[in-house]
Design a protein around this motif. Sequence first.
Motif, PDB file in Angstrom:
ATOM      1  N   LEU A  49      30.874 -31.131  -5.321  1.00 14.54           N
ATOM      2  CA  LEU A  49      31.668 -31.307  -6.394  1.00 14.54           C
ATOM      3  C   LEU A  49      31.120 -32.113  -7.532  1.00 14.54           C
ATOM      4  N   CYS A  98      35.004 -37.141  -8.903  1.00 14.08           N
ATOM      5  CA  CYS A  98      34.393 -36.309  -7.726  1.00 14.08           C
ATOM      6  C   CYS A  98      33.676 -37.222  -6.922  1.00 14.08           C
ATOM      7  N   HIS A 104      39.486 -28.433  -7.560  1.00 12.25           N
ATOM      8  CA  HIS A 104      37.947 -27.668  -7.572  1.00 12.25           C
ATOM      9  C   HIS A 104      38.011 -27.066  -6.262  1.00 12.25           C
TER      10      HIS A 104
END
Length: 164
Positions: free
Chosen positions: A24, A46, A72
Amino acid sequence: MRALRADITTLDVDAVVTAANEGLLGGGGVDGAVHRAAGPELLAACRKLGGCPTGEARITPGFRLRARFVIHAVGPVWRGGTAGEPGLLASAYRSSLALLRAAGGASIAFPAISTGIYGYPSEQAVRIAVVTLREDLVAHGPIEVVFACFDDHTLALYEKELAG
């Protein structure tokens, strides 16, 4: 559900989905574009998530995007279709919708997850996306779904699948 040729980072929806990697932490393609448009706050958010397994998704604020959220989704790398890729790809789409619903959202834009550097054949990936989302919308209720296509070829694949 509808498809259009668009820059996903500019769409006015509750959530945009990015085709993320397990870390991520940004990358190329749509993920890099989303990170650049959302600003450095997205990467910081993230980092706090600690990654995401293939077939799942995570949600963050949209920061500088028009969208309130970034989802995501980690799709599979294509390994010939014998390593569970179809199920993992479908799961990434279902996980994205579940996160949107949990956040109270009603509209979402998807890229063609896994079709870039991950090498998933576009026709197969588009079919999985449309079938999976249709099933989910029937089971769990309506959501406005936009397939944001990077090029005319991908747009044509989505239009054909949506029409059939």
